[in-house]
Write an enzyme that holds these catalytic residues in place. Structure first.
Site, PDB file in Angstrom:
ATOM      1  N   HIS A  95       0.828  -1.198   0.000  1.00  0.00           N
ATOM      2  CA  HIS A  95       0.000   0.000   0.000  1.00  0.00           C
ATOM      3  C   HIS A  95       0.869   1.256   0.000  1.00  0.00           C
ATOM      4  CE1 HIS A  95      -3.761  -2.293   1.192  1.00  0.00           C
ATOM      5  NE2 HIS A  95      -2.794  -3.172   1.410  1.00  0.00           N
ATOM      6  N   ASP A 108      -5.970   5.371   1.301  1.00  0.00           N
ATOM      7  CA  ASP A 108      -6.276   3.955   1.202  1.00  0.00           C
ATOM      8  C   ASP A 108      -7.648   3.712   1.833  1.00  0.00           C
ATOM      9  OD1 ASP A 108      -6.173   1.015   2.204  1.00  0.00           O
ATOM     10  OD2 ASP A 108      -4.370   1.176   0.961  1.00  0.00           O
TER      11      ASP A 108
END
Length: 402
Positions: A33, A126
């Site tokens: 991520h 995210d």
């Protein structure tokens, strides 16, 4: 994203003027991520838009160290902001807990400060950080967009399963169940994000229509309000690799050829964990293989002409890096989105083989099984056809101007 570029074409990062637009990146603190939002940060700064990458000091450092082919010059344009991370207990997730997520308040304070310094603040986060950024709803000149780090196929299939509805497109075989893919604790953590996700103005996907058009169309149809925008802007990868990686041992080894353990919360805490190998193993295989114990420059490895195949757990980063270099995959999924990415790669796009079926995940994988898959991929007519499809997808991708 076009509006961001148009509003800030003349911005100089060194200017003392108040910026028209400031972009704040909020990644989930796990390597796959962190990496994707670093790639996106570099892309946005190339349009002279200031980008602020926000996380704990440890994870910001990790993101900078493991840059995966990005040039130091591009990274230097990004502003890194370290959020204070106080000590806190980590009990099982409790949606009714009175304790706020520990990064929420520090981020809210930072966001309010940034909103006073820029005409417009765009937060790209995210989906697993929706709880952290939720106070954006109270700031009039700020808006948020979710950057989805998994494939559109996975995202839509998870959505279907969460809603209890069947997948609307016929699939070559049954979807791997969420059960066994995602631990209950992670599912509970994801559930905490659902309500704050409603504050987002749109979705960004790290994929493209060439790879996932049917699933992007299905995701578009999910927005019943019609107010939420979405973009497929990937795969986001460096267009030219940094020369700083040229002296890395594994790349030097690849130049001579003819043709990892899970991270700790703090990857800098002590020595790297070293998997035990048979005595003398590395010496015996040095002409045909190399063991890399530190962080490997995976995009450069996959782009190297000596790389003819890739055995991968099939995280979405690895899939996109392999697809965009025309490298076929031997898929060995372990958890999370990996089993469904394996299905996309091996059964739908048909650019890979499966090392172990997900239904057999509890069984020991024998050396003979791995040997058989490698031979099929690298030295068989079946493997040649898979390689041709991988190379054709790569050529089509490059021809689109990516």
């Amino acid at each position: 994203m076009g509006s961001l570029r148009n509003n800030q074409n003349q911005h100089d990062n060194k200017s003392t003027k108040q910026p028209h637009v400031a972009v704040i990146m909020v990644p989930f603190p796990a390597q796959g991520h962190l990496n994707q939002l670093m790639q996106l940060s570099c892309l946005i700064t190339s349009y002279n838009i200031p980008v602020y990458y926000v996380g704990s000091a440890i994870h910001n450092r990790q993101a900078k160290v493991r840059v995966n082919g990005l040039s130091p010059h591009d990274i230097a344009k990004i502003h890194f902001h370290d959020l204070p991370t106080p000590s806190f207990a980590s009990p099982p997730p409790n949606p009714n807990s009175s304790n706020k997520f520990p990064l929420r308040q520090p981020f809210a304070t930072y966001l309010r400060d940034m909103s006073s310094k820029a005409n417009r603040v765009v937060v790209i986060h995210d989906p697993m950080m929706a709880v952290v950024v939720q106070d954006i709803a109270s700031i009039p000149n700020a808006e948020s967009y979710v950057f989805n780090c998994i494939s559109a196929f996975c995202q839509f299939s998870f959505n279907c399963e969460n809603k209890g509805i069947p997948f609307p497109i016929e699939l070559p075989k049954e979807l791997p169940s969420i059960e066994g893919c995602i631990p209950d604790e992670v599912q509970s953590f994801v559930a905490l994000q659902m309500e704050p996700l409603n504050y987002r103005a749109g979705d960004i996907y790290n994929t493209c229509r060439l790879i996932e058009a049917p699933y992007l169309d299905l995701l578009d149809r999910e927005d019943e309000t019609g107010n939420r925008k979405s973009w497929a802007i990937g795969p986001i990868l460096p267009t030219k690799f940094s020369s700083a990686n040229k002296s890395i041992k594994c790349l030097e080894w690849l130049d001579k050829q003819e043709v990892k353990d899970a991270d700790k919360g703090n990857v800098f805490d002590g020595e790297d964990r070293r998997a035990k190998l048979p005595e003398g193993f590395e010496e015996r295989v040095k002409e045909v293989g190399i063991v890399v114990r530190d962080w490997a420059p995976q995009p450069e490895i996959l782009a190297h002409p000596s790389t003819g195949g890739f055995m991968s757990h099939c995280g979405w980063n690895s899939c996109t890096e392999s697809i965009t270099n025309g490298v076929p995959i031997a898929a060995w999924p372990m958890h999370s989105d990996q089993p469904r990415n394996t299905m996309l790669v091996a059964d739908i796009l048909k650019i890979g083989l499966v090392v172990r079926e997900w239904t057999q995940r509890e069984e020991l994988v024998k050396a003979s099984t791995i040997e058989n898959v490698v031979k099929r991929l690298m030295a068989s007519e079946e493997g040649n056809e898979i390689r041709k499809r991988a190379e054709e997808l790569y050529r089509c991708y490059r021809s689109t101007g990516n």
